[in-house]
Enzyme design. Structure first.
Site, PDB file in Angstrom:
ATOM      1  N   ARG A   5       1.693 -18.490 -44.532  1.00  0.00           N
ATOM      2  CA  ARG A   5       0.312 -18.465 -45.021  1.00  0.00           C
ATOM      3  C   ARG A   5       0.233 -18.683 -46.533  1.00  0.00           C
ATOM      4  O   ARG A   5      -0.805 -19.093 -47.038  1.00  0.00           O
ATOM      5  CB  ARG A   5      -0.384 -17.185 -44.559  1.00  0.00           C
ATOM      6  CG  ARG A   5      -0.631 -17.205 -43.038  1.00  0.00           C
ATOM      7  CD  ARG A   5      -1.210 -15.922 -42.506  1.00  0.00           C
ATOM      8  NE  ARG A   5      -0.365 -14.762 -42.695  1.00  0.00           N
ATOM      9  CZ  ARG A   5       0.591 -14.372 -41.848  1.00  0.00           C
ATOM     10  NH1 ARG A   5       0.801 -15.042 -40.732  1.00  0.00           N
ATOM     11  NH2 ARG A   5       1.306 -13.299 -42.093  1.00  0.00           N
ATOM     12  N   GLU A  57      12.187  -3.901 -41.696  1.00  0.00           N
ATOM     13  CA  GLU A  57      12.164  -2.558 -41.123  1.00  0.00           C
ATOM     14  C   GLU A  57      13.368  -2.336 -40.209  1.00  0.00           C
ATOM     15  O   GLU A  57      13.987  -1.281 -40.215  1.00  0.00           O
ATOM     16  CB  GLU A  57      10.859  -2.351 -40.361  1.00  0.00           C
ATOM     17  CG  GLU A  57      10.640  -0.918 -39.938  1.00  0.00           C
ATOM     18  CD  GLU A  57       9.275  -0.714 -39.306  1.00  0.00           C
ATOM     19  OE1 GLU A  57       9.027   0.406 -38.848  1.00  0.00           O
ATOM     20  OE2 GLU A  57       8.465  -1.666 -39.262  1.00  0.00           O
TER      21      GLU A  57
END
Length: 175
Positions: free
Chosen positions: A58, A95
């Site tokens: 993006r 993560e």
């Protein structure tokens, strides 16, 4: 026009507990898209920048038209094995595991003043890796620019600890 009001929130995507901030609703609105690009371009119109660098994917959507408006070149930072010529890269923590971003070896010259652009700053891991990669190539990050900041997650602070100035068009509290 409120940019923030044109951003959709999708609860529990891509994982339970995540509030995903979806810019596709902003991008599909011609006034929303135009306002976003104009607001960012206006901020940097008198700033010494050689290149605009967008983070996949993006960041490409926002960064390329900003580069065009500013009359500067655009450079993509992509995920591993997506660029066709010789690259340099940097691994970063996720993560659950690691990932890698890459840039062409000839994309940045020592001393280039660059604007780093992406749609959103959350934990800051990808943006931090991009800053470090740009610096390793001799580039100077003039500012890190995002459409959205999620300040409670800490990415802005992470980049500021690296000495970066961070700008965003809007913020969302929480995750």
């Amino acid at each position: 026009m409120s940019i923030k009001s044109h951003i959709r929130t999708i609860a529990h995507y891509p994982h339970p507990g995540i509030m995903f901030r979806d810019i596709t609703t902003l991008l599909k609105d011609p006034i929303g898209l135009r306002t976003t690009i104009q607001e960012i371009s206006k901020r940097y119109q008198n700033v010494d920048i050689n290149k605009v660098i967008g983070i996949e994917s993006r960041g490409f959507i926002i960064g390329a038209p900003v580069a065009y408006q500013l009359g500067k070149g655009f450079v993509p930072i992509r995920k591993r094995n997506k660029l066709p010529a010789e690259t340099v890269g940097r691994d970063y923590e996720l993560e659950y595991g690691t990932d890698r971003i890459e840039i062409h070896v000839d994309a940045i010259q020592p001393g280039d003043q660059v604007l780093l652009v992406d749609d959103l700053i959350a934990t800051g891991g990808t943006a931090e890796a991009a800053v470090m990669l740009i610096r390793e190539m001799g580039g100077v990050v003039v500012e890190c620019c995002f459409v959205i900041d999620l300040p409670d997650i800490g990415g802005r602070v992470r980049l500021e600890k690296l000495g970066c100035t961070v700008f965003s068009l809007c913020e969302f509290e929480g995750g």
